[in-house]
Scaffold this motif. Structure first.
Motif, PDB file in Angstrom:
ATOM      1  N   LEU A  48      20.816  31.601 -83.335  1.00 33.68           N
ATOM      2  CA  LEU A  48      21.660  30.287 -82.560  1.00 33.68           C
ATOM      3  C   LEU A  48      20.981  30.191 -81.091  1.00 33.68           C
ATOM      4  O   LEU A  48      21.181  29.284 -80.434  1.00 33.68           O
ATOM      5  CB  LEU A  48      23.242  30.585 -82.870  1.00 33.68           C
ATOM      6  N   VAL A  49      20.806  31.438 -80.155  1.00 37.72           N
ATOM      7  CA  VAL A  49      20.936  31.567 -79.159  1.00 37.72           C
ATOM      8  C   VAL A  49      19.360  30.792 -78.428  1.00 37.72           C
ATOM      9  O   VAL A  49      19.512  30.105 -77.842  1.00 37.72           O
ATOM     10  CB  VAL A  49      20.883  33.279 -78.672  1.00 37.72           C
ATOM     11  N   LEU A  50      18.911  31.596 -79.945  1.00 33.47           N
ATOM     12  CA  LEU A  50      16.963  31.050 -79.590  1.00 33.47           C
ATOM     13  C   LEU A  50      17.163  29.163 -79.878  1.00 33.47           C
ATOM     14  O   LEU A  50      16.215  28.714 -78.660  1.00 33.47           O
ATOM     15  CB  LEU A  50      15.935  31.628 -80.162  1.00 33.47           C
ATOM     16  N   ALA A  51      17.780  28.826 -80.070  1.00 34.59           N
ATOM     17  CA  ALA A  51      17.572  27.555 -80.444  1.00 34.59           C
ATOM     18  C   ALA A  51      18.869  26.879 -79.133  1.00 34.59           C
ATOM     19  O   ALA A  51      17.723  25.395 -78.734  1.00 34.59           O
ATOM     20  CB  ALA A  51      19.274  26.681 -81.683  1.00 34.59           C
ATOM     21  N   GLY A  52      19.909  27.164 -78.629  1.00 28.47           N
ATOM     22  CA  GLY A  52      20.179  27.004 -76.993  1.00 28.47           C
ATOM     23  C   GLY A  52      19.512  26.817 -76.308  1.00 28.47           C
ATOM     24  O   GLY A  52      18.735  26.012 -75.579  1.00 28.47           O
ATOM     25  N   VAL A  53      18.130  27.762 -76.629  1.00 31.86           N
ATOM     26  CA  VAL A  53      16.708  28.086 -75.230  1.00 31.86           C
ATOM     27  C   VAL A  53      16.211  26.987 -75.575  1.00 31.86           C
ATOM     28  O   VAL A  53      15.280  26.284 -74.762  1.00 31.86           O
ATOM     29  CB  VAL A  53      17.235  29.222 -75.458  1.00 31.86           C
ATOM     30  N   ALA A  54      15.716  26.793 -76.542  1.00 29.50           N
ATOM     31  CA  ALA A  54      14.380  25.809 -76.985  1.00 29.50           C
ATOM     32  C   ALA A  54      15.379  24.846 -77.136  1.00 29.50           C
ATOM     33  O   ALA A  54      14.481  23.560 -76.075  1.00 29.50           O
ATOM     34  CB  ALA A  54      14.226  25.474 -78.367  1.00 29.50           C
ATOM     35  N   ILE A  55      16.345  24.003 -77.345  1.00 30.57           N
ATOM     36  CA  ILE A  55      17.016  22.906 -76.689  1.00 30.57           C
ATOM     37  C   ILE A  55      17.091  22.702 -74.787  1.00 30.57           C
ATOM     38  O   ILE A  55      16.536  21.612 -74.618  1.00 30.57           O
ATOM     39  CB  ILE A  55      18.822  22.784 -76.718  1.00 30.57           C
ATOM     40  N   CYS A  56      17.865  23.842 -74.538  1.00 34.29           N
ATOM     41  CA  CYS A  56      17.233  23.203 -73.180  1.00 34.29           C
ATOM     42  C   CYS A  56      16.130  23.213 -72.164  1.00 34.29           C
ATOM     43  O   CYS A  56      15.559  22.415 -71.484  1.00 34.29           O
ATOM     44  CB  CYS A  56      17.781  25.263 -72.010  1.00 34.29           C
ATOM     45  N   TRP A  57      14.872  23.591 -72.506  1.00 33.07           N
ATOM     46  CA  TRP A  57      13.433  23.902 -72.048  1.00 33.07           C
ATOM     47  C   TRP A  57      12.854  23.037 -72.362  1.00 33.07           C
ATOM     48  O   TRP A  57      11.932  22.057 -72.126  1.00 33.07           O
ATOM     49  CB  TRP A  57      12.407  25.207 -73.240  1.00 33.07           C
TER      50      TRP A  57
END
Length: 436
Positions: free
Chosen positions: A164-173
């Motif tokens: 979930l956190v990695l998905a959030g970072v991927a959205i940001c990037w």
């Protein structure tokens, strides 16, 4: 509202009308600019008035740019977004008259000035530049964009907080990297900016037309939209010292809800005033839909939506942590109210409002995901970030020639400087370039 005497702009002869609006949006910014710009209801470039009505659908960069700038002065945007000489000769047939009044903006673009000199040197360099890094930029963008769905689906399927956190970072990037593309002519990659609930059309106005042209000034919509939560302008009339300390506490909250505030404000304005929503505002919903269709039917749609909102909140926080500490806010950087450089060249103004992230330059990935090479990007926004490093020798040469300086710091230093800027209430009395 009565405009107090302290409301003066360092880059214009007028205080921007939009800042008197009860609700600041891209639409009120446009309305105010049309009132202020002395463009006579058409398009103004330097001291000429042009009628581009018949050219809107013919514009190589797409109709959006021409349609949304009608009634405004687009001088700096025209110069920064066209590196060849062809557009200057092409627009001659659309000129209808000389402007009746002088420009309200005091920034200059003289032929022998810093920006025009640098622009000509860059134009020559582009003839022999290595364009292969553009493909690397495209690959990085596509990889991170696809990883949103991979991590989002995994977060539901595996009930994984890490995913979930990695998905959030991927959205940001993805949102940050797609900014590499929406300054250019219309392309499919610009739509991926919308994965964070924001919209590239709104940001083409607030970021490309406002912030990029008038950074750290009253005309910079990206400053106004964060007020009163965060105020970087060093003026006690806008926010007291005590409330500025409170900003340190409320800042993380603002980071987490920034994406939601963006779309919420636009929905509210659309319902109450003029519609500023687009069909592609729905693109971010593809994330919870993919989660539900691929892995979440047993868990339920509600869980998928909850996970999606959580990863979007993480993306919002990461985006603000990176973006608001990327280049523009430090007590040493020019902000509205500070003493002005004697040379009013627009390019030097850009240099004065930026401290570059020197810790990113070794990595194209980090530059793309952290708003790196910021000065060159502001000066030449249509160029891919991948080829900007090849322009540094020219930039350094021209800066030396005009006795200007490019400043650098790392991310931690910029975070510290940004918090100091939030507390600053007194303008700098020493103008950039004036020496110690």
């Amino acid at each position: 509202m009565v405009i107090e005497t302290w409301k003066k702009s360092g880059i214009a002869t007028k205080f921007p009308t939009y800042r008197n609006s009860s609700l600041v949006t891209v639409h009120t910014w446009q309305q105010g600019k049309r009132q202020d710009d002395e463009a006579e209801g058409l398009w103004r470039i330097h001291d000429g008035i042009y009628d581009f009505t018949e050219f809107i659908d013919k514009h190589p960069g797409g109709p959006f740019w021409i349609r949304e700038t009608k009634g405004t002065d687009i001088t700096e945007a025209f110069e920064a977004h066209h590196l060849t000489k062809a557009p200057q000769s092409m627009i001659a047939k659309y000129k209808v008259r000389d402007a009746a009044k002088p420009r309200i903006y005091t920034l200059t673009l003289e032929e022998d000035g810093f920006y025009k000199t640098l622009k000509e040197r860059v134009r020559q360099k582009l003839k022999t530049i290595d364009n292969s890094p553009k493909r690397t930029s495209d690959l990085i963008h596509l990889s991170i964009f696809l990883s949103i769905y991979i991590f989002a689906i995994a977060s539901v399927k595996l009930n994984s907080l890490v995913a979930l956190v990695l998905a959030g970072v991927a959205i940001c990037w993805t949102v940050i990297i797609s900014h590499n593309y929406f300054h250019r002519k219309d392309n499919w990659r610009m739509y991926t900016f919308n994965m964070g609930m924001m919209n590239f059309c709104a940001w083409r106005i607030s970021h490309a037309m406002s912030h990029h042209i008038y950074p750290n000034s009253y005309f910079d919509l990206e400053l106004s939209m964060f007020e009163p939560l965060l105020c970087w302008i060093p003026n006690p009339h806008l926010k007291s010292k005590m409330l500025r300390y409170v900003s340190w506490v409320t800042e993380p909250i603002a980071y987490f809800i920034a994406f939601f505030l963006q779309i919420g404000t636009r929905i509210f304005y659309s319902l109450r005033h003029t519609n500023i929503m687009y069909w592609h505002d729905l693109l971010s919903l593809s994330i919870p839909l993919a989660m539900y269709l691929v892995a979440g039917r047993s868990a339920g749609l509600l869980l998928c939506v909850r996970y999606w909102l959580s990863m979007t909140s993480i993306a919002s926080f990461a985006f603000c942590l990176i973006g608001l500490n990327a280049a523009h806010h430090d007590p040493e950087i020019y902000h509205e109210g500070d003493a002005n450089r004697e040379d009013r060249d627009w390019g030097l103004f850009q240099v004065d409002t930026i401290i570059d992230r020197g810790d990113l330059k070794w990595s194209q990935f980090l530059v793309l995901t952290h708003f790196g090479d910021h000065i060159l990007h502001h000066l030449f926004p249509t160029l891919d970030h991948g080829i900007l490093p090849q322009l540094y020798p020219i930039l350094y040469e021209t800066l030396d020639e005009f006795k200007a300086q490019m400043r650098e710091c790392n991310h931690i230093e910029h975070i510290i400087g940004q918090h100091k800027q939030l507390l600053r209430t007194e303008p700098n009395t020493r103008a950039p370039g004036s020496g110690k």
